[in-house]
Design a protein around this motif. Structure first.
Motif, mmCIF file in Angstrom:
data_model
loop_
_atom_site.group_PDB
_atom_site.id
_atom_site.type_symbol
_atom_site.label_atom_id
_atom_site.label_comp_id
_atom_site.label_asym_id
_atom_site.label_seq_id
_atom_site.Cartn_x
_atom_site.Cartn_y
_atom_site.Cartn_z
ATOM 1 N N ASN A 13 3.193 -1.180 6.473
ATOM 2 C CA ASN A 13 2.884 -2.232 5.506
ATOM 3 C C ASN A 13 3.263 -3.596 6.066
ATOM 4 N N LYS A 20 0.249 4.306 0.231
ATOM 5 C CA LYS A 20 -0.109 5.391 1.140
ATOM 6 C C LYS A 20 0.426 5.152 2.547
ATOM 7 N N ASP A 53 0.857 -1.184 0.000
ATOM 8 C CA ASP A 53 0.000 0.000 0.000
ATOM 9 C C ASP A 53 0.894 1.235 0.000
#
Length: 341
Positions: free
Chosen positions: A107, A101, A99
């Motif tokens: 993560n 973001k 991910d």
């Protein structure tokens, strides 16, 4: 669908595949594939786009159900024991799956929690892998700010969270620059040194030479060759003599003449009409001299004669009689409906 039978995996093999078949509509993505990966080794699966490599990985990852055949990974049946198997494998594909973001650390922590690690163990594993993959300084930065090499290392770290026994690397360096590619190769070598078994799919002979101890060549869903690097090169010729006659009409007569010479150990020649050349696999300087002499004795005017090591494309040309240029692996819109549960 034919269920995978209870035949046990081969002794000493982390991955055993027998007669695997998969259709997408009328397209046969896999056509009776057999494969063995010895524990603690790297098996390279070479092939062009559309050869069936990614379909094979999807099946072995329990993401897609085969139509027939059988497969065991880390001792688990890929159809009957998908949940147990998923805890024993890791997967890194062509594109980073993290991910972007979220920071790198989050993560890895999130994946650890999804794998049922305790909060304490997930934190510790995230810290451990960030350090191992030289990402500690970037741990709190969003993954979107990482370079291509950093994202790929984070992806590899994510695939190692659950201490997998078997790791699938599906075209792991596609689109990477040479420096980043070398970084990925170094990390894979370290993982293998720790005892992880790796199934590597790639289009690149150089990548296979760097990482794989054994190779399987696939084309249009079928296995067309197995063996070590040197064995495959010897099969198509340690070097390729490329003879380009001045007159393209002499291509096939030249190839026929060379095949009729009876030179000891000389493999059959192949006509590369697209590039106007006859390709002759050679294993020795003596064979090279004999071929060049035979061309001269035939009285054929030659525009050029060159020698080169076989590339992946030439391996395919020699083994299959065509260039490696099939379409992409078919991925149906309803692929998610075929996920094993």
């Amino acid at each position: 669908m034919k269920r995978i039978d209870g035949t046990p995996p081969a002794a000493g093999s982390a991955v055993t595949v027998r007669g695997l078949v998969k259709h997408y509509g009328e397209t046969k993505a896999l056509d009776g594939v057999d494969l063995d990966v010895r524990e603690g080794t790297v098996r390279g699966v070479l092939g062009p786009n559309g050869a069936g490599k990614t379909t094979l990985v999807r099946i072995l990852s329990t993401l897609v159900t085969p139509d027939s055949g059988r497969a065991h990974v880390a001792g688990y049946d890929v159809v009957r024991q998908p949940r147990q198997l998923r805890r024993a494998i890791g997967l890194t594909g062509q594109y980073a799956s993290v991910d972007e973001k979220l920071p790198g650390w989050e993560n890895l922590y999130l994946i650890g929690r999804l794998l049922d690690l305790s909060r304490r163990d997930a934190r510790a594993r995230a810290d451990e892998l960030l350090e191992r993959f030289s990402l500690t300084e970037a741990a709190k930065r969003p993954a979107a700010t990482y370079s291509g090499g950093m994202r790929r290392r984070l992806d590899l770290a994510a695939s190692m969270i659950g201490h997998p026994a078997v790791l699938y690397l599906d075209e792991p360096t596609t689109g990477l620059d040479p420096r980043t590619r070398n970084e990925v190769w170094d990390e894979v070598k370290r993982m293998v040194g720790d005892g992880v078994t790796v199934l590597l799919t790639t289009q690149y002979m150089e990548e296979a030479e760097q990482l794989a101890s054994e190779l399987t060549v696939v084309d249009r869903g079928k296995v067309i060759a197995n063996g070590g690097i040197e064995e495959l090169k010897a099969r198509v010729g340690g070097r390729t003599l490329r003879v380009r006659p001045a007159d393209p009409l002499q291509l096939r007569p030249l190839a026929s003449h060379l095949d009729e010479l009876g030179i000891t150990g000389l493999a059959n020649s192949t006509v590369d009409a697209e590039r106007g050349a006859v390709l002759v696999p050679i294993l020795s300087d003596e064979q090279l001299t004999a071929v060049v002499g035979a061309v001269a004795a035939r009285g054929i005017t030659v525009a050029s004669v060159t020698t080169e090591l076989p590339s992946l494309d030439e391996v395919f040309l020699s083994l299959t009689g065509h260039r490696a240029g099939a379409p992409q692996d078919p991925v149906p819109a309803d692929a998610r409906e075929e996920v094993a549960v």
